[in-house]
Motif scaffolding. Structure first.
Motif, PDB file in Angstrom:
ATOM      1  N   GLY A 290       0.796  -1.220   0.000  1.00  0.00           N
ATOM      2  CA  GLY A 290       0.000   0.000   0.000  1.00  0.00           C
ATOM      3  C   GLY A 290       0.830   1.274   0.000  1.00  0.00           C
ATOM      4  N   GLY A 291       2.135   1.128  -0.269  1.00  0.00           N
ATOM      5  CA  GLY A 291       3.035   2.285  -0.241  1.00  0.00           C
ATOM      6  C   GLY A 291       2.779   3.276  -1.365  1.00  0.00           C
ATOM      7  N   LYS A 319       5.961  -4.924  -9.723  1.00  0.00           N
ATOM      8  CA  LYS A 319       6.334  -4.535  -8.359  1.00  0.00           C
ATOM      9  C   LYS A 319       5.209  -3.760  -7.672  1.00  0.00           C
ATOM     10  CE  LYS A 319      11.337  -4.473  -9.071  1.00  0.00           C
ATOM     11  NZ  LYS A 319      12.566  -3.632  -9.101  1.00  0.00           N
ATOM     12  N   LEU A 320       4.574  -2.875  -8.412  1.00  0.00           N
ATOM     13  CA  LEU A 320       3.464  -2.109  -7.845  1.00  0.00           C
ATOM     14  C   LEU A 320       2.255  -3.006  -7.588  1.00  0.00           C
ATOM     15  CD1 LEU A 320       3.606   1.169 -10.000  1.00  0.00           C
ATOM     16  CD2 LEU A 320       4.597   0.758  -7.740  1.00  0.00           C
ATOM     17  N   LEU A 321       2.013  -3.927  -8.518  1.00  0.00           N
ATOM     18  CA  LEU A 321       0.871  -4.843  -8.378  1.00  0.00           C
ATOM     19  C   LEU A 321       1.021  -5.737  -7.153  1.00  0.00           C
ATOM     20  CD1 LEU A 321      -1.739  -6.050  -9.537  1.00  0.00           C
ATOM     21  CD2 LEU A 321      -0.312  -7.609 -10.879  1.00  0.00           C
ATOM     22  N   LYS A 323       2.432  -5.224  -4.435  1.00  0.00           N
ATOM     23  CA  LYS A 323       2.314  -4.517  -3.155  1.00  0.00           C
ATOM     24  C   LYS A 323       1.103  -3.576  -3.093  1.00  0.00           C
ATOM     25  CE  LYS A 323       7.325  -4.491  -2.355  1.00  0.00           C
ATOM     26  NZ  LYS A 323       8.520  -3.619  -2.119  1.00  0.00           N
ATOM     27  N   SER A 324       0.278  -3.596  -4.127  1.00  0.00           N
ATOM     28  CA  SER A 324      -0.823  -2.615  -4.220  1.00  0.00           C
ATOM     29  C   SER A 324      -0.290  -1.212  -3.945  1.00  0.00           C
ATOM     30  CB  SER A 324      -1.935  -2.965  -3.222  1.00  0.00           C
ATOM     31  OG  SER A 324      -2.560  -4.177  -3.559  1.00  0.00           O
ATOM     32  N   ALA A 325       0.878  -0.947  -4.490  1.00  0.00           N
ATOM     33  CA  ALA A 325       1.558   0.329  -4.281  1.00  0.00           C
ATOM     34  C   ALA A 325       1.313   1.254  -5.469  1.00  0.00           C
ATOM     35  CB  ALA A 325       3.054   0.096  -4.082  1.00  0.00           C
ATOM     36  N   SER A 326       1.758   2.494  -5.354  1.00  0.00           N
ATOM     37  CA  SER A 326       1.545   3.462  -6.435  1.00  0.00           C
ATOM     38  C   SER A 326       2.700   4.442  -6.522  1.00  0.00           C
ATOM     39  CB  SER A 326       0.242   4.233  -6.205  1.00  0.00           C
ATOM     40  OG  SER A 326       0.291   4.965  -4.986  1.00  0.00           O
ATOM     41  N   VAL A 327       2.890   4.951  -7.732  1.00  0.00           N
ATOM     42  CA  VAL A 327       3.846   6.028  -7.988  1.00  0.00           C
ATOM     43  C   VAL A 327       3.041   7.230  -8.434  1.00  0.00           C
ATOM     44  CG1 VAL A 327       5.767   6.825  -9.406  1.00  0.00           C
ATOM     45  CG2 VAL A 327       5.712   4.464  -8.611  1.00  0.00           C
TER      46      VAL A 327
END
Length: 406
Positions: A290-291, A319-321, A323-327
């Protein structure tokens, strides 16, 4: 005879009506030179006010102008002598005391922000100084002699015409107020709108001892977060600790990747990233579930022909998928609706003594303090050499000896 009677008699004599006789208008005007009618008020000065006496405004000034597009600031920009401009109806003429240096100054001189902009054009984004001239509409909110800080193009000049709506009255022409206009506002708005900080989260700030990084550290701490800041010297690490940074990493002495893996195995929740290249890749790899990674710049690539440092973008989606992360990208001009609120809040913090605004005027630079427009070139080199501690500021002119009196 009364005064009123004298006036009536004088009028009748002037028009030849004494004794019932009446002369024609042509007779009256014969041999008389008629002066064109003019208003009692000289309207030629009604659209702007210039305090020449109180401010000693010269007829010419120096300013920096982009004469060719290049990422090399010294090749792109020239110091020219030009007439001092006159403000329009809604403008201020500001005599600059201090101007701010930003990493993106070379992006502007390279034509990367607005490809339609062709040389020659003015440069510099922010300044603080005294109002020495203003338009009629601008006079409703500002006065001659008032000190203002502004975020507007053309700041690298001894005098700058600034739209009144882009200027903010400040108590004095101190460089600390200038640090808020771009650097402070970027950190404040980016973390609030895109960071979505929650108390207890871990925030990584790259280039944390720089102009905007110092504010990101402080705003993240105010939100109750644990802050990790990167820097290049022990002196900068000490400064970061003094403003609340929980873990200052001197990447010249420590391996940042190893520190993050060992000390933050669950990852970091938010990254305030301005370096780019390998640091960006490392930040992506260090994101927690969720970062959020906020890109506010990528200074490591600005001096290259493309302006962009290479990153490992091919693996970014997975990598984003995972971790459910976003840029998330942040460019200050896209968030101007939040600008006044940000400035007001920061000004209140400054007044309360709860916000540190570290300024680097070049006192520790090899050739000394940054004074005069010609030292802007040195100041830009100082920034790209990574030698600055805080916001780099150039003193354009000393304080005036006399106050403005209009």
């Amino acid at each position: 005879m009364s005064v009123s009677s004298l006036l009536r008699t004088s009028c009748r004599r002037a028009f030849g009506v004494i004794g019932g006789g009446r002369r024609s208008v042509s007779d009256l005007l014969s041999g008389v030179h008629v002066v064109p009618r003019r208003s009692i008020i000289d309207l030629s000065y009604s659209t702007h006010f210039m305090d020449f006496k109180g401010s000693s405004i010269p007829s010419s000034m120096q300013k920096l102008t982009v004469t060719r597009l290049s990422q090399h600031f010294k090749e792109a920009v020239c110091l020219n002598t030009v007439p001092v401009p006159t403000p329009g109806d809604g403008d201020l003429l500001v005599r600059n005391r201090f101007v701010g240096i930003n990493a993106s100054d070379i992006n502007y001189s390279a034509g990367r922000y607005d490809p339609s902009l062709k040389p020659p054009f003015d440069c510099g984004f922010e300044g603080v100084g005294e109002v020495v001239g203003l338009g009629l509409s601008a006079s409703a909110r500002h006065t001659i002699g008032e000190t203002v800080a502004y975020f507007s193009d053309g700041a690298f000049a001894e005098y700058t015409v600034v739209p009144a709506k882009k200027a903010m009255a400040v108590p004095s022409a101190k460089p600390e107020f200038l640090t808020l206009l771009v650097s402070g506002a970027t950190a404040y708005i980016a973390l609030k709108r895109l960071g979505e900080l929650t108390e207890g989260e871990t925030v990584l700030v790259t280039a944390a001892a720089g102009g905007t990084g110092q504010f990101a550290v402080q705003f993240a701490k105010r939100a109750g977060c644990h802050v990790v800041g990167t820097c290049s010297t022990d002196e900068k690490a000490g400064f970061l600790k003094s403003i609340g940074c929980d873990r200052a990493v001197n990447y010249a002495a420590e391996d940042l990747g190893q520190v993050l893996r060992q000390e933050y195995p669950k990852g970091v929740d938010v990254v305030y990233e301005s370096v780019g290249g390998g640091v960006f890749d490392l930040a992506v790899n260090s994101l927690a579930t969720g970062g959020r990674l906020i890109v506010i710049g990528f200074i490591s690539g600005y001096q290259s022909a493309s302006g962009v440092a290479t990153v490992k973008g091919g693996t970014l989606p997975i990598k984003l998928l995972q971790k459910s992360a976003s840029v998330r990208g942040f460019f200050l001009p896209h968030f101007l609706r939040d600008y006044q609120e940000a400035l007001g809040s920061m000004m209140q913090m400054v007044a309360q003594g709860t916000l540190v605004c570290e300024v680097d005027c070049g006192d520790q630079a090899q050739e000394g303090r940054f004074v005069g427009l010609e030292s802007v070139f040195r100041a830009v080199d100082h920034l790209y050499a990574g030698k600055n501690l805080g916001k780099i500021v150039v003193e354009v002119a000393p304080a005036p000896f006399a106050s403005s009196k209009l």
